[in-house]
Write an enzyme that holds these catalytic residues in place. Sequence first.
Site, PDB file in Angstrom:
ATOM      1  N   CYS A  80      23.717  44.044  72.295  1.00  0.00           N
ATOM      2  CA  CYS A  80      22.646  43.844  72.596  1.00  0.00           C
ATOM      3  C   CYS A  80      22.205  42.739  71.322  1.00  0.00           C
ATOM      4  O   CYS A  80      22.231  42.337  70.201  1.00  0.00           O
ATOM      5  CB  CYS A  80      21.774  44.968  71.818  1.00  0.00           C
ATOM      6  SG  CYS A  80      20.001  44.889  72.040  1.00  0.00           S
ATOM      7  N   CYS A 203      20.908  38.685  77.566  1.00  0.00           N
ATOM      8  CA  CYS A 203      20.590  39.759  77.068  1.00  0.00           C
ATOM      9  C   CYS A 203      21.742  40.148  78.185  1.00  0.00           C
ATOM     10  O   CYS A 203      22.473  40.386  79.426  1.00  0.00           O
ATOM     11  CB  CYS A 203      19.453  39.926  77.619  1.00  0.00           C
ATOM     12  SG  CYS A 203      19.003  42.215  78.340  1.00  0.00           S
TER      13      CYS A 203
HETATM   14  N1  DGL Z   1      19.658  44.354  76.301  1.00  0.00           N
HETATM   15  C1  DGL Z   1      19.437  44.569  75.496  1.00  0.00           C
HETATM   16  C2  DGL Z   1      19.855  42.828  74.649  1.00  0.00           C
HETATM   17  O1  DGL Z   1      20.877  42.286  74.813  1.00  0.00           O
HETATM   18  C3  DGL Z   1      18.108  44.115  74.954  1.00  0.00           C
HETATM   19  C4  DGL Z   1      16.849  44.549  76.187  1.00  0.00           C
HETATM   20  C5  DGL Z   1      16.001  45.168  76.121  1.00  0.00           C
HETATM   21  O2  DGL Z   1      15.896  46.389  75.420  1.00  0.00           O
HETATM   22  O3  DGL Z   1      14.793  44.495  76.289  1.00  0.00           O
HETATM   23  O4  DGL Z   1      18.970  41.876  74.613  1.00  0.00           O
END
Ligand code: DGL
Length: 313
Positions: A80, A203
């Site tokens: 993440c 993301c």
């Molecule tokens: N998948 C996450 C990232 O790479 C975050 C998405 C979220 O929860 O806002 O930042």
Amino acid sequence: MSPTLSPSTAPIGVFDSGIGGLSVLRALRAALPHERFVYLADSAHAPYGEQGDAYVAARTEAIAHHLLQTYGIKALVVACNTATAAAIAEVRARYPALPLVGVEPALKPALSLTQTGRVGVIATRGTLASGKFGRLRASLEGPVQFAVQPCDGLALAIERSTADARDTDPATAEVRALCERYTAALAPFGTGHGEIDTLVLGCTHYIFAEQALRACTGPAVRFVETGEPVARQTRRLLEAAGALAPVSTPDGEAVRLLTTGELPLLQAAAQRWLGLPARCCAQVLVPTLASGAHSQAFSALTATHQAQAAINL
Ligand code: DGL
């Protein structure tokens, strides 16, 4: 899976605010076919990107604690960008012996790909506002210009759209509308002078909206994401620690997928993105640690983990 004293056969922990990190897990499984994985989607607390650093750091701590205590993980992949930006330094300080890999928007790879010198970056508000991202951007910007766009709501819409891929599904329509809005803010895309020819997906959720994004940017734009480099880095760290799993089919479950949110959503994502059956998935409760409990719980776990690592050196 249960805690184990043998780091080489212990699972690798992977987590994200939700299902986005499954894109990283996919690359990890391809690069490390003999490893066992436990993936945690913190969907009950998603999205992270619009919640602020303190919240994301507290969730990251709770999840690292849970994965170490319950599964005896031998390495942690923070799949993440938002959690990496908000909390990886703290996790590293608390678990100095734990092989730890984070993800950050792939600006460096994009530099070598762009021909027009204009690179678009889409990510959460939290990632783009972070000092970590600011420093990365400042260290690379110059001949190449980065145009950044926070995508509020997109990760959540992707989560919701997972269960139903039909065009008529409202969540899928929302993904499409958000992709249109955010790419319009960055445009023009293309290979001509002054156009964005490379788009960094900052993301881990966004690759699951590839089709909708592609419809907006046109076919010539390259998308850059981070699954494969993260998998390579994880492999390097495990090799260096002498903690790669033996070359044999792992005993028991090779992949365990957990969610703090709705089980059917994770099951749909597992099926759709990884081809994994529903029985790999379970729901868990991972409470945020009370602030007083943090240091005690973490120092106890740090000591345990260091002892485990030392036994196997
Ligand atoms: N998948 C996450 C990232 O790479 C975050 C998405 C979220 O929860 O806002 O930042």
